[in-house]
Design a protein around this motif. Structure first.
Motif, PDB file in Angstrom:
ATOM      1  N   THR A  12       9.597   1.749 -10.587  1.00  0.00           N
ATOM      2  CA  THR A  12       9.399   3.114 -10.099  1.00  0.00           C
ATOM      3  C   THR A  12       8.929   3.060  -8.653  1.00  0.00           C
ATOM      4  OG1 THR A  12       8.879   3.995 -12.281  1.00  0.00           O
ATOM      5  CG2 THR A  12       8.012   5.220 -10.409  1.00  0.00           C
ATOM      6  N   VAL A  13       9.435   3.983  -7.851  1.00  0.00           N
ATOM      7  CA  VAL A  13       8.972   4.181  -6.478  1.00  0.00           C
ATOM      8  C   VAL A  13       8.206   5.496  -6.486  1.00  0.00           C
ATOM      9  CG1 VAL A  13       9.669   4.499  -4.072  1.00  0.00           C
ATOM     10  CG2 VAL A  13      11.026   3.006  -5.578  1.00  0.00           C
ATOM     11  N   CYS A  14       6.961   5.464  -6.027  1.00  0.00           N
ATOM     12  CA  CYS A  14       6.167   6.688  -6.076  1.00  0.00           C
ATOM     13  C   CYS A  14       5.250   6.819  -4.873  1.00  0.00           C
ATOM     14  CB  CYS A  14       5.372   6.769  -7.382  1.00  0.00           C
ATOM     15  SG  CYS A  14       4.239   5.412  -7.683  1.00  0.00           S
ATOM     16  N   GLN A  15       4.656   7.991  -4.772  1.00  0.00           N
ATOM     17  CA  GLN A  15       3.699   8.311  -3.721  1.00  0.00           C
ATOM     18  C   GLN A  15       2.397   8.699  -4.411  1.00  0.00           C
ATOM     19  OE1 GLN A  15       4.455  11.932  -1.424  1.00  0.00           O
ATOM     20  NE2 GLN A  15       4.405  10.656   0.409  1.00  0.00           N
ATOM     21  N   VAL A  16       1.303   8.088  -3.969  1.00  0.00           N
ATOM     22  CA  VAL A  16       0.007   8.372  -4.584  1.00  0.00           C
ATOM     23  C   VAL A  16      -0.910   9.059  -3.580  1.00  0.00           C
ATOM     24  CG1 VAL A  16       0.167   6.499  -6.260  1.00  0.00           C
ATOM     25  CG2 VAL A  16      -0.900   6.063  -4.068  1.00  0.00           C
ATOM     26  N   GLU A  17      -1.900   9.742  -4.140  1.00  0.00           N
ATOM     27  CA  GLU A  17      -2.802  10.540  -3.311  1.00  0.00           C
ATOM     28  C   GLU A  17      -3.805   9.690  -2.541  1.00  0.00           C
ATOM     29  OE1 GLU A  17      -5.411  14.611  -3.843  1.00  0.00           O
ATOM     30  OE2 GLU A  17      -4.656  13.567  -5.586  1.00  0.00           O
ATOM     31  N   ASN A  18      -4.361   8.690  -3.216  1.00  0.00           N
ATOM     32  CA  ASN A  18      -5.342   7.847  -2.533  1.00  0.00           C
ATOM     33  C   ASN A  18      -5.324   6.429  -3.091  1.00  0.00           C
ATOM     34  OD1 ASN A  18      -7.405   7.558  -4.677  1.00  0.00           O
ATOM     35  ND2 ASN A  18      -7.590   9.765  -4.438  1.00  0.00           N
ATOM     36  N   ALA A  19      -5.845   5.511  -2.308  1.00  0.00           N
ATOM     37  CA  ALA A  19      -5.800   4.095  -2.649  1.00  0.00           C
ATOM     38  C   ALA A  19      -6.669   3.749  -3.853  1.00  0.00           C
ATOM     39  CB  ALA A  19      -6.229   3.259  -1.441  1.00  0.00           C
ATOM     40  N   GLU A  20      -7.604   4.593  -4.213  1.00  0.00           N
ATOM     41  CA  GLU A  20      -8.457   4.315  -5.367  1.00  0.00           C
ATOM     42  C   GLU A  20      -7.666   4.282  -6.673  1.00  0.00           C
ATOM     43  OE1 GLU A  20     -11.538   7.236  -5.207  1.00  0.00           O
ATOM     44  OE2 GLU A  20     -12.297   6.484  -3.310  1.00  0.00           O
ATOM     45  N   LEU A  21      -6.475   4.859  -6.673  1.00  0.00           N
ATOM     46  CA  LEU A  21      -5.635   4.866  -7.870  1.00  0.00           C
ATOM     47  C   LEU A  21      -4.860   3.557  -8.050  1.00  0.00           C
ATOM     48  CD1 LEU A  21      -4.153   8.450  -7.454  1.00  0.00           C
ATOM     49  CD2 LEU A  21      -5.969   7.746  -9.009  1.00  0.00           C
TER      50      LEU A  21
ATOM     51  N   VAL B 253       2.597  -2.016  -1.952  1.00  0.00           N
ATOM     52  CA  VAL B 253       1.930  -0.839  -1.413  1.00  0.00           C
ATOM     53  C   VAL B 253       2.259  -0.728   0.073  1.00  0.00           C
ATOM     54  CG1 VAL B 253      -0.288   0.290  -0.982  1.00  0.00           C
ATOM     55  CG2 VAL B 253       0.042  -1.063  -3.062  1.00  0.00           C
ATOM     56  N   GLY B 254       2.654   0.458   0.474  1.00  0.00           N
ATOM     57  CA  GLY B 254       2.857   0.757   1.884  1.00  0.00           C
ATOM     58  C   GLY B 254       1.979   1.933   2.263  1.00  0.00           C
TER      59      GLY B 254
END
Length: 124
Positions: A11-20, A30-31
């Motif tokens: 899966t390619v996704c976008q996350v809100e913050n690095a804590e996840l 991670v980019g």
């Protein structure tokens, strides 16, 4: 070159913050820029909360360490698959040692066939 398929869904996704993020996972790219944090990982390892996600990718990597002085190799195998008449989109990732190429699952067999017909050895 030897091509080694990955045996899991990606899966390619976008996350809100690095804590996840859990970088202890065994396949985790991670980019991070000032505008976003993107994650490419096993589908089973996607964080519970994402801003956006696209499932249904499958991938392969070049078995062995690629030298930084190599010129054009990723253009060649990526270009074979990505040619307009093939109709296959690719998502390429590079690590210090090698390259990973992702294609949609529906196109994976065809991508492997294209590479095989052009002299790449497949190892499963």
């Amino acid at each position: 070159m030897i091509i080694r398929p990955l045996d899991f869904d990606i899966t390619v996704c976008q996350v809100e913050n690095a804590e996840l993020l859990d970088v202890r996972k065994d396949f985790y790219f991670v980019g991070k820029t000032e505008k976003e944090i993107s994650l490419v990982c096993k589908t089973e390892d996607v964080p519970a909360r994402t801003l956006q996600r696209e499932d249904g990718w499958q991938g392969f990597y070049i078995d062995g360490t690629l030298d930084f002085s190599l010129v054009g190799d990723s253009d060649y195998y990526g270009g074979l698959i990505f040619q307009a008449d093939q109709g296959i989109s690719i998502f390429a990732l590079s690590t210090y040692n090698t390259d990973y190429v992702l294609v949609k699952k529906a196109d994976f067999s065809r991508a492997m066939d294209i590479l095989s017909r052009n002299g790449y050895n497949m190892v499963t």
